[in-house]
Design an enzyme around this catalytic site. Structure first.
Site, PDB file in Angstrom:
ATOM      1  CE  LYS A  67       2.476   2.047  -1.635  1.00  0.00           C
ATOM      2  NZ  LYS A  67       2.905   1.161  -0.518  1.00  0.00           N
ATOM      3  NE  ARG A 111       0.377  -0.278   2.592  1.00  0.00           N
ATOM      4  CZ  ARG A 111       0.573  -1.235   1.712  1.00  0.00           C
ATOM      5  NH1 ARG A 111       0.815  -2.485   2.114  1.00  0.00           N
ATOM      6  NH2 ARG A 111       0.566  -0.979   0.421  1.00  0.00           N
TER       7      ARG A 111
END
Length: 321
Positions: A67, A111
């Site tokens: 990410k 998340r």
């Protein structure tokens, strides 16, 4: 390569799906089936932004990627977009070819909330009734919605450095049919579960603000120097984390470690509780603390789930690279 744009994420990823993906990858980390790469996170000297990369590889799920993104503190005021910005890239672990690019903003929020709710599921007392929130920003609303699904809470209390933001979490409590009360920090003694989600570089929650038996999820500290709770609070608690290496270097434990109040061996992986190799909470008056530093494997797990759903629903965009 498949692309799943940010605009499609809300229709694809639910809190329940995020919880399942994060719980599974925490378990894989604790069993040695998945590991994170070292985090790169830097102040870039522009717009006061923090930018970096988090990645890893899950052998059990065959998920490889990273990410890229960070925190732009002026976005909301200047541009009316959220301060956290990120994109997730997945790669084929067999060939190294790029497999997918997925919008990461909503997934990061989901998340992160899933991680704290996993800790509540496995560590909070079963009879927890009062939910406490320290922080009332954008991410706090995701945290509270996920947390409220883990126990039969009867009340929500909250504190924020800027009280005018408290209606954000009061609205979530109201949606859940629960009363909300704004409190001073010492009012957190009433809470059975506390989620701290701020971007602070100075402790707000002190040891005497927390009652015996409380479970605390510290979710805002993910950078060297950040701090949400007093080191003495960690010294009084049984500590769990997503990844020990991050906890002691960029997580909430960095300060207690530096002061010699705890050592690395005092910190346990939450995945070990999920796997049953650590007992987790062992007494009703025990304070448990989850140091949620945010690991790349969390992002990869939810992104992989989204790609699977997007392909099944014909939403994924395919491009040649």
């Amino acid at each position: 390569m498949l692309i799943v744009p940010e605009r499609e994420i809300a229709a694809l990823m639910t809190r329940a799906s995020a919880f399942k993906a994060v719980e599974k990858v925490f378990a894989a980390m604790a069993s040695g089936e998945a590991y994170n790469f070292p985090v790169v996170r830097e102040a870039i000297g522009h717009e006061d932004a923090l930018y970096g990369f988090k990645g890893g590889f899950d052998r059990s799920g065959l998920t490889l990627g990273l990410k890229a993104g960070g925190y732009w503190p002026n976005n909301l005021a200047k541009r009316d977009i959220i301060n956290h910005q990120s994109t997730i890239f997945l790669f084929d672990p067999d060939t190294g070819k790029v497999a997918a690019m997925v919008g990461g903003n909503l997934l990061t929020a989901l998340r992160t909330a899933a991680a704290s709710s996993v800790s509540i599921r496995h560590l909070a007392r079963k009879d927890a009734k009062v939910m406490g929130m320290v922080g009332a920003g954008h991410q706090a609303t995701f945290q509270l919605r996920a947390a409220l699904e883990q126990r039969a809470f009867e009340k929500v209390i909250g504190w924020n450095l800027h009280p005018e933001m408290l209606p954000n979490i009061a609205k979530v409590a109201d949606e859940a049919g629960l009363p909300f009360e704004a409190v001073a920090l010492d009012g957190m003694r009433e809470a059975d579960v506390i989620v701290s989600i701020t971007s602070s570089f100075e402790a707000s929650l002190m040891a005497d603000h927390v009652s015996p038996g409380t479970h605390i999820a510290c979710m805002g500290t993910d950078t060297l120097g950040k701090q949400e709770v007093a080191p003495a609070l960690l010294a009084n608690a049984t500590i769990f984390t997503d990844e020990v290496a991050q906890s002691i270097s960029i997580g909430e434990a960095q300060h207690a470690i530096a002061q010699g109040l705890i050592c690395e061996g005092d910190i346990h992986q939450i995945g070990a509780v999920i796997n049953g190799t650590h007992p987790g909470r062992t007494a009703d008056d025990e304070i448990t603390l989850f140091d949620g530093t945010g690991v790349g494997l969390q992002d990869l797990a939810v992104a992989s789930a989204v790609v699977t759903l997007a392909v099944a629903q014909g939403i994924a965009i395919e491009v040649d690279v």
